[in-house]
Enzyme design. Structure first.
Site, PDB file in Angstrom:
ATOM      1  CB  CYS A   2       1.704  16.539  -8.335  1.00 40.74           C
ATOM      2  SG  CYS A   2       3.229  16.526  -8.066  1.00 40.74           S
ATOM      3  NE  ARG A  28      -3.186  13.036  -6.991  1.00 43.06           N
ATOM      4  CZ  ARG A  28      -3.428  11.925  -7.414  1.00 43.06           C
ATOM      5  NH1 ARG A  28      -4.469  11.282  -7.691  1.00 43.06           N
ATOM      6  NH2 ARG A  28      -2.332  11.562  -8.470  1.00 43.06           N
ATOM      7  CD1 TRP A  71       3.792  15.326  -1.472  1.00 41.46           C
ATOM      8  CD2 TRP A  71       5.647  14.445  -2.669  1.00 41.46           C
ATOM      9  NE1 TRP A  71       4.316  14.576  -0.515  1.00 41.46           N
ATOM     10  CE2 TRP A  71       5.455  14.041  -1.152  1.00 41.46           C
ATOM     11  CE3 TRP A  71       6.493  13.990  -3.516  1.00 41.46           C
ATOM     12  CZ2 TRP A  71       6.507  12.896  -0.946  1.00 41.46           C
ATOM     13  CZ3 TRP A  71       7.370  12.966  -3.230  1.00 41.46           C
ATOM     14  CH2 TRP A  71       7.203  12.696  -1.565  1.00 41.46           C
ATOM     15  CG  ASN A  97       1.954  13.361 -10.445  1.00 41.54           C
ATOM     16  OD1 ASN A  97       3.077  13.166  -9.808  1.00 41.54           O
ATOM     17  ND2 ASN A  97       0.967  12.616 -10.316  1.00 41.54           N
ATOM     18  N   GLY A  98       5.429  13.625 -11.887  1.00 42.19           N
ATOM     19  CA  GLY A  98       6.215  12.625 -12.164  1.00 42.19           C
ATOM     20  C   GLY A  98       7.833  13.300 -12.007  1.00 42.19           C
ATOM     21  CD  GLU A 470      -2.349  -0.761   8.352  1.00 44.56           C
ATOM     22  OE1 GLU A 470      -1.262  -0.628   7.778  1.00 44.56           O
ATOM     23  OE2 GLU A 470      -3.275   0.087   8.213  1.00 44.56           O
ATOM     24  CE  LYS A 474      -3.250   3.740   8.809  1.00 48.39           C
ATOM     25  NZ  LYS A 474      -3.009   2.812   7.930  1.00 48.39           N
ATOM     26  CD  GLU A 477       0.609   5.935   7.226  1.00 54.34           C
ATOM     27  OE1 GLU A 477       0.893   5.693   5.736  1.00 54.34           O
ATOM     28  OE2 GLU A 477      -0.444   5.588   7.754  1.00 54.34           O
ATOM     29  CG  HIS A 493      15.465 -13.390  18.769  1.00 54.34           C
ATOM     30  ND1 HIS A 493      16.234 -14.396  19.289  1.00 54.34           N
ATOM     31  CD2 HIS A 493      14.269 -13.935  18.496  1.00 54.34           C
ATOM     32  CE1 HIS A 493      15.748 -15.403  19.372  1.00 54.34           C
ATOM     33  NE2 HIS A 493      14.372 -15.189  18.977  1.00 54.34           N
ATOM     34  CE  LYS A 587      -6.395   7.192   0.447  1.00 57.48           C
ATOM     35  NZ  LYS A 587      -6.075   6.512   1.514  1.00 57.48           N
TER      36      LYS A 587
HETATM   37  C1  G6P Z   1       0.929   5.522   0.268  1.00 60.39           C
HETATM   38  C2  G6P Z   1      -0.096   5.649   1.452  1.00 60.39           C
HETATM   39  C3  G6P Z   1      -0.360   4.554   2.346  1.00 60.39           C
HETATM   40  C4  G6P Z   1      -0.814   3.336   1.359  1.00 60.39           C
HETATM   41  C5  G6P Z   1       0.084   3.050   0.150  1.00 60.39           C
HETATM   42  C6  G6P Z   1      -0.368   2.056  -0.933  1.00 60.39           C
HETATM   43  O1  G6P Z   1       2.276   5.429   0.815  1.00 60.39           O
HETATM   44  O2  G6P Z   1       0.238   6.929   1.970  1.00 60.39           O
HETATM   45  O3  G6P Z   1      -1.470   4.856   3.077  1.00 60.39           O
HETATM   46  O4  G6P Z   1      -1.163   2.280   2.071  1.00 60.39           O
HETATM   47  O5  G6P Z   1       0.394   4.311  -0.434  1.00 60.39           O
HETATM   48  O6  G6P Z   1      -1.572   2.733  -1.478  1.00 60.39           O
HETATM   49  P1  G6P Z   1      -2.423   1.883  -2.157  1.00 60.39           P
HETATM   50  O7  G6P Z   1      -3.439   2.910  -3.043  1.00 60.39           O
HETATM   51  O8  G6P Z   1      -1.691   1.282  -3.465  1.00 60.39           O
HETATM   52  O9  G6P Z   1      -3.170   0.940  -1.475  1.00 60.39           O
END
Ligand code: G6P
Length: 592
Positions: A2, A28, A71, A97-98, A470, A474, A477, A493, A587
């Site tokens: 949020c 965010r 959110w 937020n929380g 990774e 990507k 997501e 396996h 984010k």
């Molecule tokens: C969220 C984001 C990811 C990010 C992760 C860690 O899940 O969607 O893209 O890698 O948080 O975020 P940070 O700010 O700790 O790197």
């Protein structure tokens, strides 16, 4: 998660300032939004479901107000559940937020006392609780702060909240966990959940610490300790970030812009981060053990570091996801070093890990992108990534920035910093070439072939294994295609059972000691009908499509990060997804 933005000052354009502030916090992640301002002694409110992008506000001129991007956690995504929420008197508008963990018990008590609720949110209990506390504190000095302290003490969980008090013409805020930043300006005060929303107004910021309460007026900010109830002398930081870096600069999406910024960021690190690498390496030498911790993309950087330190410096480093750290930290002591990796510096699982580590007397280093963030302030040795604001929810440049610093540190540990610099520079050059010599277009064409597929697999071995994880992250997501990364040797396996005729498989095959074995893995997939896309310096008959990459030695982990980023971006566009704001994601994940 949020977004929170508030303004009190002399100018009457509070609704526009708040709307623009919320737009800066869009990245965010959110599903609804709302604003409240003071109008003739009452609250004027608007709340909406959906995106704020091109929205304008119909609220009348005002000198004070606050806004929120929600959110959803408690209560569906509806206008009624969007913040701000009012108390019964209409004097207080609250955003939050929380998660108020004891909200059900509080709600029952408040209902019994005659309060009326209009939403299913946990947030609304805060407005009614504060209403009662304000009545009790009437006539006291600092009554808004004292009432908020009393209400705040009754909340369980990690919460950041802000209140518009119509009667006293002030804003107030309190927090545990989620971040809140206060801005000092001439004849105005601001608050926000992220400094990037404040930079165009002021660089003079106070970061509210856990269990602190703030009261904001046009004359400035007062901060109180919520445990002792006493007034504090707030620290003011002068932030050096340039706000103009946070715009699109001609790109269609932040994701594309941030992918293209990588060569510059990595070159900058190669040229200027030597002293940081030496310092981290020295901390590692002094420590009896080093532990890397991060979440999401940052966790993949931490896992990649495990391989880099083993190969380059013959040094073992431990690794845990932030959310798993609590179950693996029992052996830490005052001789241990923990290095936390986080773009935002606000991910709650990382912060909790660091707090737990500190209780054991551990020394804490951090690789973090946001100056003044909670992690930046908690760490004994914070190193800024210098990647500039990252607005796309997906981490791209912050990932390769972390890798670049970790590679330099591994070389510094082995007293070969200059060699490390050259390795990182060569990788940055290759990334620059890839972006401009037609290979990015090749990735777009591959995306055209793949965008209707349901499943996609990525394999790599050794240092390319975290890169496979990774790459999969990507792709899933941003395009919502089911993508999985695997260690190439683990295929037989179990995973190989998933391969059907035509199943696409990305194979990360740098010219290192994994080369022969990963091609054998690719053969096994191809023998079952898999469609093989090879990322490799050399062509091979097993590849249905070859994406050529220069052989940059240990810098391959930087270079191999790039093609999947570009592929993910085009898959998202072809599937009609917004690359900057994927569904359900935030984010910065500030709740557990
Ligand atoms: C969220 C984001 C990811 C990010 C992760 C860690 O899940 O969607 O893209 O890698 O948080 O975020 P940070 O700010 O700790 O790197």
């Amino acid at each position: 998660m949020c977004g929170i933005f508030g303004y009190v000052g002399r100018c009457e354009d509070a609704p526009q300032r708040i709307l623009e502030g919320l737009k800066k916090l869009e990245y965010r992640g959110y599903d609804s939004w709302g604003i409240a301002v003071r109008l003739n002694g009452n609250a004027a409110i608007e709340r909406h479901v959906g995106k704020i992008g091109l929205a304008s506000t119909m609220l009348p001129a005002s000198e004070i107000g606050l806004g929120h991007t929600r959110w959803a956690t408690h209560g569906a995504v509806t206008e009624e559940n969007a913040h701000p929420h009012l108390d019964c008197s209409g004097r207080l508008a609250v955003i939050h937020n929380g998660i108020v963990e004891n909200h059900q018990a509080l709600r029952r008590e408040l209902l019994a006392r005659g309060h009326l609720f209009h939403s299913q949110t946990d947030t609304e209990v805060i407005a009614h609780l504060l209403e009662d506390e304000l009545r009790a504190a009437a006539g006291e000095a600092d009554h808004l702060a004292q009432a908020l302290i009393c209400a705040f003490r009754k909340l369980d969980g990690l919460n950041a909240l802000a209140v518009l008090d119509i009667a006293s013409h002030r804003l107030a805020a309190a927090k545990t966990g989620s971040p809140l930043v206060l801005g000092w300006a001439s004849e105005a005060s601001y608050l926000a959940s992220d400094p990037s929303a404040l930079l165009e107004h002021t660089r003079r910021l106070t970061f509210l610490e856990d269990n602190q309460v703030a009261v904001l007026s046009e004359g400035g900010v007062q901060v109180f300790d919520a445990t002792l109830g006493e007034r504090l002398d707030p620290r003011i930081w002068d932030i050096t970030w340039q706000p103009e870096l946070a715009d699109l600069a001609g790109y269609e999406h932040f994701m594309a812009k941030e992918i293209h910024e990588q060569p510059r960021v990595i070159h900058q690190i190669a040229a200027g981060w030597g002293a940081h690498a030496e310092q981290l390496a020295e901390l590692m030498r002094e420590a009896r053990g080093t532990y890397m911790v991060g979440c999401g993309t940052a966790a993949h950087a931490a896992l990649a570091a495990q391989y880099a330190f083993s190969r380059i410096a013959a040094r073992h480093v431990n690794f845990a996801n932030g959310s798993e750290f609590a179950y693996l930290e029992h052996f830490l002591n005052e001789h241990s070093l923990v290095i936390a990796l986080s773009q935002s510096g606000e991910t709650i699982d990382v912060l909790d890990s660091i707090r737990a580590a500190k209780k054991r007397g551990v020394t804490v280093g951090a690789l973090v992108n946001v100056e003044g963030s909670s992690l930046y302030r908690l760490a004994d040795y914070p190193v800024l990534l210098g990647a500039g604001p990252e607005r796309c929810v997906l981490a791209t440049k912050s990932f390769t920035a972390k890798l670049a610093i970790l590679l330099l540190t591994a070389y510094a540990f082995d007293h070969r910093l200059e060699e490390g610099r050259e390795v990182v520079q060569r990788a940055a050059d290759e990334i620059q070439h890839f972006l401009s010599d037609g290979r990015a277009e090749l990735m777009r064409q591959i995306a055209e072939q793949l965008y209707q597929r349901e499943h996609l697999y990525i394999i790599g071995r050794g240092p390319s294994y975290p890169l496979a994880l990774e790459a999969a992250l990507k792709i899933k997501e941003v395009s919502y295609i089911h993508a999985e990364g695997f260690a190439g040797g683990e295929l037989k396996h179990g995973v190989i059972a998933l391969i059907e005729p035509g199943t696409p498989c990305l194979v990360i095959a740098p010219k290192d000691e994994t080369y022969t074995a990963i091609l054998s893995g690719a053969m096994e997939v191809k023998a079952r009908g898999g469609f093989i896309i090879g990322l490799s310096p050399e062509p091979d008959e097993v590849f249905d499509i070859h994406v050529p990459l220069a052989d940059v030695g240990e810098g391959a982990m930087l270079v191999n990060a790039l093609p999947p980023q570009i592929l993910a971006y085009h898959l998202a566009l072809l599937r009609g997804c917004d690359p900057d704001k994927p569904r359900n994601l935030a984010k910065s994940v500030t709740v557990k």
